[in-house]
Scaffold this motif. Structure first.
Motif, PDB file in Angstrom:
ATOM      1  N   PHE A   1      23.458 -40.174   3.858  1.00  0.00           N
ATOM      2  CA  PHE A   1      23.449 -38.703   3.781  1.00  0.00           C
ATOM      3  C   PHE A   1      24.813 -38.132   3.414  1.00  0.00           C
ATOM      4  O   PHE A   1      24.970 -36.919   3.288  1.00  0.00           O
ATOM      5  CB  PHE A   1      23.026 -38.099   5.126  1.00  0.00           C
ATOM      6  CG  PHE A   1      21.580 -38.352   5.483  1.00  0.00           C
ATOM      7  CD1 PHE A   1      20.611 -38.485   4.496  1.00  0.00           C
ATOM      8  CD2 PHE A   1      21.190 -38.465   6.812  1.00  0.00           C
ATOM      9  CE1 PHE A   1      19.290 -38.717   4.835  1.00  0.00           C
ATOM     10  CE2 PHE A   1      19.872 -38.689   7.149  1.00  0.00           C
ATOM     11  CZ  PHE A   1      18.916 -38.830   6.161  1.00  0.00           C
ATOM     12  N   GLN A   2      25.817 -39.002   3.230  1.00  0.00           N
ATOM     13  CA  GLN A   2      27.175 -38.463   3.154  1.00  0.00           C
ATOM     14  C   GLN A   2      27.413 -37.594   1.916  1.00  0.00           C
ATOM     15  O   GLN A   2      28.018 -36.527   2.007  1.00  0.00           O
ATOM     16  CB  GLN A   2      28.230 -39.555   3.218  1.00  0.00           C
ATOM     17  CG  GLN A   2      29.624 -38.936   3.344  1.00  0.00           C
ATOM     18  CD  GLN A   2      30.714 -39.948   3.613  1.00  0.00           C
ATOM     19  OE1 GLN A   2      30.501 -41.150   3.485  1.00  0.00           O
ATOM     20  NE2 GLN A   2      31.887 -39.472   3.980  1.00  0.00           N
ATOM     21  N   ILE A   3      26.919 -38.048   0.745  1.00  0.00           N
ATOM     22  CA  ILE A   3      27.231 -37.312  -0.487  1.00  0.00           C
ATOM     23  C   ILE A   3      26.803 -35.853  -0.371  1.00  0.00           C
ATOM     24  O   ILE A   3      27.563 -34.927  -0.665  1.00  0.00           O
ATOM     25  CB  ILE A   3      26.547 -37.978  -1.687  1.00  0.00           C
ATOM     26  CG1 ILE A   3      27.220 -39.323  -1.950  1.00  0.00           C
ATOM     27  CG2 ILE A   3      26.635 -37.081  -2.922  1.00  0.00           C
ATOM     28  CD1 ILE A   3      26.848 -39.965  -3.232  1.00  0.00           C
ATOM     29  N   LEU A   4      25.581 -35.665   0.107  1.00  0.00           N
ATOM     30  CA  LEU A   4      25.084 -34.290   0.204  1.00  0.00           C
ATOM     31  C   LEU A   4      25.868 -33.501   1.248  1.00  0.00           C
ATOM     32  O   LEU A   4      26.094 -32.296   1.087  1.00  0.00           O
ATOM     33  CB  LEU A   4      23.597 -34.297   0.546  1.00  0.00           C
ATOM     34  CG  LEU A   4      22.694 -34.743  -0.607  1.00  0.00           C
ATOM     35  CD1 LEU A   4      21.274 -35.006  -0.132  1.00  0.00           C
ATOM     36  CD2 LEU A   4      22.691 -33.688  -1.709  1.00  0.00           C
ATOM     37  N   ASN A   5      26.278 -34.170   2.316  1.00  0.00           N
ATOM     38  CA  ASN A   5      27.072 -33.470   3.322  1.00  0.00           C
ATOM     39  C   ASN A   5      28.446 -33.094   2.805  1.00  0.00           C
ATOM     40  O   ASN A   5      28.972 -32.023   3.134  1.00  0.00           O
ATOM     41  CB  ASN A   5      27.207 -34.326   4.585  1.00  0.00           C
ATOM     42  CG  ASN A   5      26.093 -34.035   5.571  1.00  0.00           C
ATOM     43  OD1 ASN A   5      25.938 -32.920   6.041  1.00  0.00           O
ATOM     44  ND2 ASN A   5      25.279 -35.044   5.837  1.00  0.00           N
ATOM     45  N   VAL A   6      29.030 -33.968   1.976  1.00  0.00           N
ATOM     46  CA  VAL A   6      30.321 -33.630   1.387  1.00  0.00           C
ATOM     47  C   VAL A   6      30.163 -32.415   0.471  1.00  0.00           C
ATOM     48  O   VAL A   6      30.979 -31.482   0.494  1.00  0.00           O
ATOM     49  CB  VAL A   6      30.899 -34.839   0.621  1.00  0.00           C
ATOM     50  CG1 VAL A   6      32.101 -34.416  -0.215  1.00  0.00           C
ATOM     51  CG2 VAL A   6      31.281 -35.943   1.590  1.00  0.00           C
ATOM     52  N   ALA A   7      29.065 -32.410  -0.310  1.00  0.00           N
ATOM     53  CA  ALA A   7      28.810 -31.256  -1.180  1.00  0.00           C
ATOM     54  C   ALA A   7      28.712 -29.989  -0.353  1.00  0.00           C
ATOM     55  O   ALA A   7      29.288 -28.945  -0.689  1.00  0.00           O
ATOM     56  CB  ALA A   7      27.520 -31.483  -1.967  1.00  0.00           C
ATOM     57  N   SER A   8      28.002 -30.088   0.769  1.00  0.00           N
ATOM     58  CA  SER A   8      27.799 -28.918   1.622  1.00  0.00           C
ATOM     59  C   SER A   8      29.132 -28.421   2.187  1.00  0.00           C
ATOM     60  O   SER A   8      29.405 -27.211   2.195  1.00  0.00           O
ATOM     61  CB  SER A   8      26.841 -29.289   2.751  1.00  0.00           C
ATOM     62  OG  SER A   8      26.596 -28.189   3.553  1.00  0.00           O
ATOM     63  N   THR A   9      29.953 -29.344   2.634  1.00  0.00           N
ATOM     64  CA  THR A   9      31.258 -28.938   3.173  1.00  0.00           C
ATOM     65  C   THR A   9      32.130 -28.324   2.081  1.00  0.00           C
ATOM     66  O   THR A   9      32.811 -27.316   2.307  1.00  0.00           O
ATOM     67  CB  THR A   9      31.968 -30.134   3.823  1.00  0.00           C
ATOM     68  OG1 THR A   9      31.129 -30.644   4.857  1.00  0.00           O
ATOM     69  CG2 THR A   9      33.296 -29.721   4.418  1.00  0.00           C
TER      70      THR A   9
END
Lengths: 222, 545
Positions: free
Chosen positions: B467-475
């Motif tokens: 899930f990290q890529i999408l979370n980085v995008a969100s941040t």
């Protein structure tokens, strides 16, 4: 564009707040304001009534037991006291419409005294509950097989009557303020909306009790 | 709107020497004011502070979620972060945001009144709000609260070791202050309208605030009593929701959502009112289907009270109750769609001006559309089982509450800023910030739809690596969004000191607040009570000056 104006009021009637055009508008606003507030009060108490309804349906035996623990004489006495205080309050509003300062003052004092009597009786009742260990969380000695559900009943009893008593105390405080203003001669036959509006509040608090008394004291009692 | 004017015409506007801002200086003249415009400004300052505090918590949440491991904060700390983000944003920013600021400022002026019906109660509402806010801050400084903004029992009433009581009481007070605001609006709209201002001549902003006020009056006392019950249980050991006594924790959820679902509409209806005003002005057209837009506000307010069960599809509610709640939830889409379609129809063949408010309108329409449609996913009982308590929910309500209400708040703030401050804001920066907010918002929350659909639950500080890529995008998006929110804060304050003086009606807009009231308005708004002779939004072609 039209160029007609509504003229400003040259004279300023006693008691008219600056934001209103005339006394009629002020009175309408103030009454609507209090009615709206009472609607929020109905919804405020409805949370208690709903909780009561749910648990009464679930635990009818424990709730009947709870009703038997309450002092029906004091409850009935207080009901009469409150109905009387509603009468004196209605008379105070009536007298203020007539412009009778002393009449208004007398009936407001009577209302205040009756409210005080109610609260005193309530205090005696509460003290007895503490002595008998019927206060959940604070002074609770288990009572028989329905003890947990009985605690629900008494939580509701104290929650509901406590909130009602709090409204009575606030009402008494407002009454003192009205008494001072009346004694000073602030209110006239034309300007008496505060008394009328307070009357609405006072009757509302009475009506809450009219529901509380049968629900808590009478239901399930034979 | 053909309106009685006192003197002169729009061109060569000379602002009056005394207005509500310079009519009295000193702290006391503000803190004891009974002027609805000054109280609106007080609210504006205070909610901006709370917005910054809530935003700070959001930033810390996003920082933690940058990496899959829970390495920035302990899980306990994280629980407090999202709780306090929710409590501050909902109770101290979103609920009062538009009604207490723009609403407070504009409701009396738009209907041609000198003030709200109860100016002292209006001031009282601000003080109650400030006391609640102070208690909330004390609760935060004392260590915070970790129950989630929903205060679900029995965790909140029995097990949590955090400062539940003080923060819940702060929420109670915030609710009380919004009751006072709603009560004031209802009475004012009923009794204080100027001669000729009939119900169907009211600006739609007023209709939206009327509907909002209904919810405040009918819903807020229920959350108040619910919090009281929870606090009594926690403080004294009374039992209302305690399973050990036969109490039912789910009853708390019913009572809680009976308010808190309608409250969601407190957080969207006012911005719908703002949109109607801005779209009509910017398109130079009367709002298409005025009556339908007006009544759809009321319909949303009413339907809002009948859908609370859709928060409880998985909380032991019967299937049949769930079906009923699901169907009624779908019905909410009807008035919402009426509004969206009618706004679009208003813009169709309108003479659209692409200024900052228009940028916010376009952003709002897009975000509200996504937020509204994903709401339909969630009202579907079967799909909701999959999406319940995932990031899909988080994304959905942020699209409505932030994409809807905050876009409306910022857009409205720009639109009425000349009237409120008497100064023009810098147009280029305004547009830039609107674009930043729109891009940043989508970058923050769109990935969360995907995350939620993939199964990432909300309220955890760690998550699987994939899930990290999408979370980085969100941040990353959150950083852009923060910049977009910071900009207006800076240039609006700058404009107070350095901005050009605003004319009486910079947009050539219709309505008493633009055509009759001065810029900035005088203390009693009008020299003499205006008389209204036309319906709202009678826009003609733009006049050449």
């Amino acid at each position: 564009m039209a160029a007609d104006h509504v003229d400003h009021h040259e004279h300023h009637p006693h008691g008219l707040a600056h934001q209103f055009e005339d006394m009629a508008q002020q009175k309408e606003s103030v009454l609507l304001g209090m009615w709206s507030f009472l609607i929020t009060e109905v919804l405020f108490f409805s949370g208690y009534f709903l909780t009561y309804l749910v648990y009464r349906t679930q635990y009818p035996v424990a709730f009947a037991e709870g009703s038997h623990e309450l002092d029906i004489t004091m409850g009935a006495f207080n009901t009469v006291v409150l109905i009387l205080s509603s009468l004196t309050m209605a008379m105070a509003v009536h007298k203020s419409h007539e412009g009778s300062k002393n009449g208004t003052l007398g009936y407001l004092i009577a209302t205040f005294i009756l409210g005080g009597v109610f609260l005193c009786v309530k205090y005696v009742e509460y003290s007895a509950k503490f002595e008998h260990g019927l206060v959940p969380g604070l002074a609770w000695h288990p009572h028989g097989e329905h003890s947990p559900q009985l605690a629900l009943f008494f939580s509701l009893y104290f929650g509901m009557t406590g909130m009602h008593a709090l409204h009575m105390i606030i009402g008494a405080g407002l009454l003192i303020w009205l008494l001072v203003k009346t004694a000073k001669g602030t209110y006239t036959a034309e300007y008496n909306a505060p008394i009328e509006v307070f009357g609405l509040y006072w009757h509302f608090v009475d009506i809450v009790w009219i529901f509380l008394f049968p629900l808590l004291y009478l239901l399930g009692r034979h | 709107m053909a309106i009685a004017e006192q003197d002169g015409n729009a061109s060569g506007y000379a602002a009056p020497e005394t207005n509500y801002i310079n009519n009295g200086y000193g702290l006391k003249s503000w803190l004891l004011t009974k002027d609805h415009k000054r109280i609106a400004v007080l609210y504006m300052i205070s909610i901006s502070i709370f917005f910054a505090v809530g935003g700070l918590f959001a930033g810390l949440i996003r920082l933690e979620l940058l990496t899959p491991q829970g390495d920035f904060s302990h899980s306990d700390t994280y629980n407090k972060l999202f709780t306090m983000h929710g409590v501050v944003m909902i109770f101290f920013f979103l609920v009062p945001s538009i009604p207490a600021t723009l609403g407070n400022f504009l409701v009396p002026i738009m209907i041609g009144a000198k003030d709200l019906a109860f100016p002292r109660i209006n001031l009282l509402s601000w003080y109650v709000y400030i006391i609640g806010g102070t208690l909330g801050v004390i609760g935060i400084l004392a260590g915070g609260v970790d129950t989630g903004w929903t205060f679900y029992t029995p965790y909140s009433s029995t097990y949590s070791n955090s400062n539940v009581l003080i923060v819940a009481f702060a929420g109670f007070l915030a609710g009380f202050s919004s009751i006072l605001t709603g009560l004031n609006f209802i009475v004012t709209i009923h009794t204080m309208r100027a001669p000729g201002m009939t119900w169907f001549r009211l600006p739609l902003f007023i209709w939206a605030h009327y509907a909002t006020s209904i919810i405040m009056l009918l819903g807020t006392p229920v959350i108040a009593i619910t919090l009281v019950l929870m606090m009594l249980e926690r403080a004294f050991g009374f039992g209302f929701f305690d399973p050990r006594l036969g109490g039912d924790p789910v009853l708390f959820q019913h009572l809680f959502w009976f308010y808190s679902h309608p409250a969601v509409y407190i957080m969207i209806l006012p911005s719908m009112g703002v949109m109607s005003e801005m779209i009509a002005c910017i398109s130079r057209k009367r709002v298409f289907g005025y009556e339908f837009v007006a009544f759809s506000s009321v319909a949303i307010a009413i339907l809002g009270f009948l859908v609370w069960g859709h928060h409880m599809f998985l909380s032991s509610q019967s299937t049949y109750a769930g079906m009923v709640f699901s169907v009624i939830t779908f019905l909410v889409a009807v008035p919402s769609a009426i509004k969206t379609f009618n706004w679009t129809a208003t813009m169709y063949k309108g003479s659209i001006v692409y200024n900052t408010p228009m940028y916010y309108v376009m952003g709002y329409l897009g975000l509200f559309l996504v937020g509204g449609l994903t709401g339909l996913f969630l009202s579907n009982m079967g799909l909701d089982i999959h999406l319940h308590d995932t990031y899909f929910i988080v994304a959905h309500f942020h699209y409505i509450m932030v994409g809807g209400q905050v876009m409306g708040y910022l857009g409205g703030m720009h639109f009425w800023w000349p009237k409120i401050s008497g100064k023009m804001y810098p147009e280029a920066l305004g547009k830039a910030s609107a674009v930043l907010v729109f891009l940043g918002f989508n970058l923050t929350f769109f990935p969360q739809f995907v995350l939620g659909y993939m199964g990432m639950p909300r309220r955890y500080h760690s998550y699987p690596d994939e899930f990290q890529i999408l979370n980085v995008a969100s941040t990353g998006g959150a950083s852009v969004l923060a910049l977009g929110y910071l900009l207006p804060g800076i240039y609006l304050i700058w404009s107070i000191f350095k901005g050009a003086n605003a004319p009486q009606n910079p947009w050539g807009a219709k309505g008493l607040e633009w055509e009759v009231a001065d810029t900035p308005p005088t203390t009693f708004n009008f020299e003499s009570t205006p008389v209204v002779t036309e319906e709202a939004y009678q826009y003609g072609p733009i006049e050449e000056h």
